[in-house]
Design a protein around this motif. Structure first.
Motif, short mmCIF file in Angstrom:
data_model
loop_
_atom_site.label_atom_id
_atom_site.label_comp_id
_atom_site.label_asym_id
_atom_site.label_seq_id
_atom_site.Cartn_x
_atom_site.Cartn_y
_atom_site.Cartn_z
N GLY A 6 56.63 54.66 33.72
CA GLY A 6 55.30 54.05 33.76
C GLY A 6 55.12 52.98 34.83
N LYS A 7 56.10 52.84 35.75
CA LYS A 7 55.99 51.81 36.77
C LYS A 7 54.79 52.04 37.67
CE LYS A 7 59.83 53.11 39.22
NZ LYS A 7 60.68 54.16 38.70
N THR A 8 54.62 53.28 38.09
CA THR A 8 53.54 53.58 39.03
C THR A 8 52.18 53.40 38.37
OG1 THR A 8 55.02 55.09 40.11
CG2 THR A 8 52.72 55.29 40.68
N VAL A 9 52.07 53.81 37.10
CA VAL A 9 50.80 53.64 36.40
C VAL A 9 50.46 52.15 36.30
CG1 VAL A 9 49.60 53.97 34.21
CG2 VAL A 9 51.01 55.81 35.14
N LEU A 10 51.46 51.34 36.00
CA LEU A 10 51.23 49.90 35.92
C LEU A 10 50.70 49.38 37.26
CD1 LEU A 10 51.41 47.19 34.45
CD2 LEU A 10 53.79 47.03 35.16
N LEU A 11 51.32 49.82 38.35
CA LEU A 11 50.86 49.38 39.68
C LEU A 11 49.42 49.81 39.92
CD1 LEU A 11 53.35 49.81 42.61
CD2 LEU A 11 52.43 47.75 41.61
N ARG A 12 49.11 51.03 39.54
CA ARG A 12 47.75 51.55 39.75
C ARG A 12 46.74 50.74 38.94
NH1 ARG A 12 47.38 56.82 41.92
NH2 ARG A 12 45.51 57.25 40.73
N VAL A 13 47.14 50.33 37.75
CA VAL A 13 46.25 49.50 36.94
C VAL A 13 46.06 48.14 37.62
CG1 VAL A 13 46.08 48.25 34.76
CG2 VAL A 13 46.74 50.65 34.75
N LEU A 14 47.16 47.57 38.10
CA LEU A 14 47.07 46.25 38.73
C LEU A 14 46.21 46.29 39.98
CD1 LEU A 14 50.73 44.92 38.38
CD2 LEU A 14 48.75 44.40 36.96
N LEU A 15 46.27 47.41 40.68
CA LEU A 15 45.48 47.54 41.91
C LEU A 15 44.03 47.88 41.61
CD1 LEU A 15 47.91 49.55 44.17
CD2 LEU A 15 46.97 47.32 44.69
N GLY A 16 43.72 48.18 40.36
CA GLY A 16 42.35 48.52 40.02
C GLY A 16 42.01 49.98 40.27
N ILE A 17 43.02 50.81 40.60
CA ILE A 17 42.75 52.23 40.80
C ILE A 17 42.46 52.87 39.44
CG2 ILE A 17 43.71 54.42 41.64
CD1 ILE A 17 45.52 52.73 43.47
N GLU A 18 43.10 52.35 38.40
CA GLU A 18 42.84 52.83 37.05
C GLU A 18 42.46 51.64 36.18
OE1 GLU A 18 44.53 56.01 35.46
OE2 GLU A 18 45.72 56.61 37.19
N ASN A 21 42.56 49.43 32.89
CA ASN A 21 43.52 49.21 31.81
C ASN A 21 42.85 49.44 30.46
OD1 ASN A 21 42.01 46.93 32.51
ND2 ASN A 21 43.36 45.59 31.38
N SER A 22 43.66 49.79 29.45
CA SER A 22 43.10 50.02 28.12
C SER A 22 43.14 48.74 27.30
CB SER A 22 43.89 51.09 27.37
OG SER A 22 44.34 52.06 28.24
N GLY A 23 43.92 47.76 27.74
CA GLY A 23 43.99 46.52 26.98
C GLY A 23 44.67 45.46 27.80
N GLY A 24 44.48 44.22 27.43
CA GLY A 24 45.14 43.12 28.11
C GLY A 24 44.29 42.53 29.23
N ARG A 25 44.83 41.48 29.83
CA ARG A 25 44.08 40.78 30.88
C ARG A 25 44.93 40.66 32.12
NH1 ARG A 25 41.66 35.22 29.74
NH2 ARG A 25 43.83 34.72 29.21
N PHE A 26 44.28 40.58 33.26
CA PHE A 26 44.95 40.46 34.53
C PHE A 26 44.31 39.28 35.24
CE2 PHE A 26 45.06 42.58 38.96
CZ PHE A 26 46.14 41.80 39.34
N LEU A 27 45.08 38.24 35.48
CA LEU A 27 44.53 37.03 36.08
C LEU A 27 45.02 36.88 37.52
CD1 LEU A 27 45.21 34.56 33.14
CD2 LEU A 27 43.08 35.77 33.60
N TYR A 28 44.07 36.67 38.43
CA TYR A 28 44.43 36.38 39.81
C TYR A 28 44.05 34.93 40.06
CZ TYR A 28 43.99 36.16 44.86
OH TYR A 28 44.10 35.77 46.16
N ARG A 29 45.01 34.11 40.38
CA ARG A 29 44.79 32.67 40.55
C ARG A 29 44.04 32.08 39.35
NH1 ARG A 29 45.79 29.93 44.79
NH2 ARG A 29 47.04 31.00 46.34
N GLY A 30 44.44 32.51 38.18
CA GLY A 30 43.86 31.95 36.96
C GLY A 30 42.51 32.50 36.57
#
Lengths: 330, 350
Positions: A58-70, A72-81
């Motif tokens: 699942g490493k690549t899927v995680l990267l794709r989620v972080l990049l916004g290509i996919e 996410n189904s849950g959780g939060r992603f903070l950039y500079r807070g």
């Protein structure tokens, strides 16, 4: 090295990603295939965080989620807070420039009909640099940084060797002065004698510009050289996360231990250590139908009845060393 | 350091019985008008009976072409331009194709890098295994089936009977590679050539495959050539190591000598540049400058000269011959180095 709240440039809280499993004539949603399971981490300024796992984890899927290509189904992603979901469009644009990506497939990551110069100029145009001479000056600077001669500017991607293309790809990233680089297996497609050049270059660039790197890799030797913190992923979950030194010196999760034991090494060859795998035979379980309790128990040599009943909670065995195992303390 | 040249044959004879030996093997590829790519140029190595020989090289260094030349499965525009391949003392480059066919698979077999394409997707595992068996020793389905079950057990697959009814797509890549090893072993060949057998697989699957190969080797006493670009794999699995660069032999030696006292600047460079699983003294790796040469336009002399820090005048003019630096340790360099990994202060792990 700055520490504390301010030095965290990016953080993830409980990111998960699942895909629906559809069945039957009407493609009814019959279940969920969870590929990423509650991943949390913090990426600090000027540091390298490595994500290690085998193919299919699942490493690549995680990267794709972080990049916004996919999505996410849950959780939060903070950039500079700031939460990326509630960001304004302008903030998102800024983030996309500050977060750059290096791919494993160097040929696939370039447009075949664009010369190196055009490929390097594109991100600058998109970031709003209007003056052509200014763009050219930046291009020349970044080429110098990656040690590629300006002679290559007129070449096309297929005319470069793998090592040269990876340098050009890194130069393209650097052109927009990023803060964060996501590197997906950046050197595994390169020849052995060129790997060291690229590894050294990444470390130099990081020192010079305080870049934060999220490195996705499977090679524990390469990771040891670069990473400050290492996360080990199995079936979408981070099973162990620790400062690099502790992963190599004091791995607590049986999967991490198995990976270290299975990794080839020249020194092991000199001490006549054979290849051994401390795993129960079998394959990675189907993410749509994961084992009960601990995700790893079907392959774990230490699994007991407890592991089938209850999923282990993350345990901090020493500062910043978190293990997902019932027996982490032993 | 000057070393008197020792003929290869004498150096090799000092070691154990040699089952397969190449002598000045050359394989070229026609490229364009009158152009020739010398993919393999004068390769000499020997495989001892019951031992594992690791061939290390970067992509394009000619390791796979060497392996394919041994089996004579080079396809046009490639051709074997010269040299000898001595298998049990006989030059198999000279025998008729018909006899070569009885050697392939039967006496020398090969496994390939990509386990997903080396098996036929439309045939059951059992069908493929028994076909491999019957193609060389036609002896009926019953006997072939028993042999297939036996050989699957050899690679650690105990429920062979069930597995054989299934199709390759029902198994993972690692499992398929194991089935392929079983298939290549079904006639108990004398030599198995494994061309990057684990490159596309994960770390634990790689270890499982090599474990399976070791087990096969221990039980059958087969001689194995493993081709790899991973120094760690070669170090852990091989008895002897052969290093190739730009189609040439660079260094050939029993494992321990090569790893602790490499003599060729390229081998030394590789050992100093590969990231290690153990902690090294310096954070930066010691990289080899430059790039591998363009194989279609090789300069005269040593192909490594451009990148070599010890380069001297003869290097750019004359290709150095493979000479003994000590015992069975051979090195093709005008200036073989006295280097000891355990004294390397940058590494500090050996």
């Amino acid at each position: 090295m700055p520490t504390g709240e301010n030095s965290v440039v990016m953080s993830c809280e409980n990111i998960s990603k699942s895909y629906p499993v559809r069945k039957g004539l009407f493609r009814r949603v019959a279940g969920q295939k969870q590929i990423v399971r509650g991943v949390s981490f913090e990426l600090e300024r000027g540091r390298t965080l490595a994500l290690v796992g085998e193919s299919g984890c699942g490493k690549t899927v995680l990267l794709r989620v972080l990049l916004g290509i996919e999505k996410n189904s849950g959780g939060r992603f903070l950039y500079r807070g700031r939460n990326t979901e509630t960001m304004s469009a302008a903030e998102q644009r800024e983030m996309r420039l500050k977060v750059q990506m290096i791919f494993q497939d160097t040929l696939g990551s370039f447009h075949p009909r664009m010369s190196v110069r055009e490929a390097l100029e594109e991100p600058l145009i998109l970031s709003g640099v209007k003056s052509g001479s200014e763009r050219m000056a930046t291009i020349e600077t970044v080429l110098g940084q990656v040690g590629l001669s300006p002679l290559y500017l007129t070449r096309y991607p297929h005319q470069l060797s793998g090592g040269q293309r990876q340098r050009a790809a890194i130069a393209r990233c650097l052109a927009v002065a990023p803060e964060i680089i996501f590197a997906d297996e950046p050197i595994s497609a390169l020849d052995v004698s060129l790997q060291a050049q690229v590894v050294n270059m990444l470390m130099d660039l990081q020192d010079d510009y305080q870049l934060s790197i999220l490195l996705v890799a499977h090679d524990l030797a390469v990771v040891r050289q670069i990473a400050d913190t290492i996360m080990i992923m199995y079936l979408g979950a981070i099973v162990e996360s620790a400062p690099a030194r502790e992963i190599y010196g004091d791995a607590r999760h049986p999967y991490t231990q198995a990976l270290l034991q299975a990794a080839p090494s020249i020194k092991k060859g000199l001490t006549d250590e054979n290849f051994t795998v401390h795993l129960k035979p079998g394959d990675l379980p189907d993410p749509a139908n994961p084992p009960s309790g601990c995700l790893f128990r079907t392959r774990c040599v230490r699994a007991t009845a407890l592991c089938a009943e209850a999923a282990p909670a993350p345990r901090e065995v020493s500062p910043k060393h978190v293990v997902l195992c019932h027996f982490a303390q032993e | 350091m000057s070393v008197a040249p020792v003929p290869i044959s004498r150096a090799a004879a000092a070691a154990d019985e040699v089952i397969l030996r190449t002598d000045e093997l050359r394989t070229y590829f026609k490229a364009g008008r009158a152009g020739v790519v010398r993919a393999v140029e004068g390769v000499n190595f020997s495989l001892r009976r019951g031992k594992v020989l690791g061939i290390i090289g970067e992509s394009g260094s000619g390791k796979s072409v060497t392996a394919r030349s041994i089996l004579r499965i080079i396809e046009p525009p490639g051709y074997i331009a010269g040299g000898r391949v001595l298998f049990k003392g006989e030059d198999i480059l000279q025998i008729p194709e018909k006899r070569m066919r009885t050697i392939r698979g039967n006496e020398i077999s090969m496994i390939f890098q990509d386990p997903t394409t080396s098996l036929n997707p439309y045939m059951t595992i059992g069908g493929q295994l028994t076909e491999a068996y019957n193609s060389h020793t036609p002896s009926g389905s019953e006997k072939a089936r028993d042999e297939a079950v036996r050989v699957l057990k050899l690679v650690g697959i105990n429920n062979g009977g069930e597995i054989m009814k299934k199709y390759p797509c029902q198994f993972s890549a690692g499992f398929r590679q194991r089935i392929f090893i079983a298939m290549s072993m079904i006639l108990y060949p004398d030599v198995l050539i494994a061309d990057e057998p684990t490159t596309s697989l994960g770390i634990t699957i790689q270890a499982e495959i090599i474990e399976a190969l070791s087990e096969v080797q221990r039980q059958t006493g087969i001689s194995i050539i493993i081709i790899t670009h991973d120094f760690g794999v070669a170090a852990q699995f091989s008895d002897d190591i052969f290093v190739m660069y730009a189609g040439r032999c660079v260094e050939f030696s029993p494992k321990r000598d090569l790893l602790t006292r490499p003599a060729h600047p390229y081998t030394i460079g590789l050992i100093r540049s590969v990231p290690l699983l153990e902690e090294r003294k310096t954070r930066r790796l010691k990289s080899i400058p430059g790039f591998p040469p363009d194989m279609s336009a090789l300069p005269p002399g040593c192909p490594f000269a451009e990148r070599c820090e010890f380069v001297g005048e003869p290097c750019r003019e004359e290709m150095p011959e493979l000479r003994a630096v000590s015992g069975a340790h051979l090195c093709a360099c005008h200036y073989p180095q006295q280097y000891n990994v355990s004294e390397d202060t940058e590494l500090g792990v050996f």
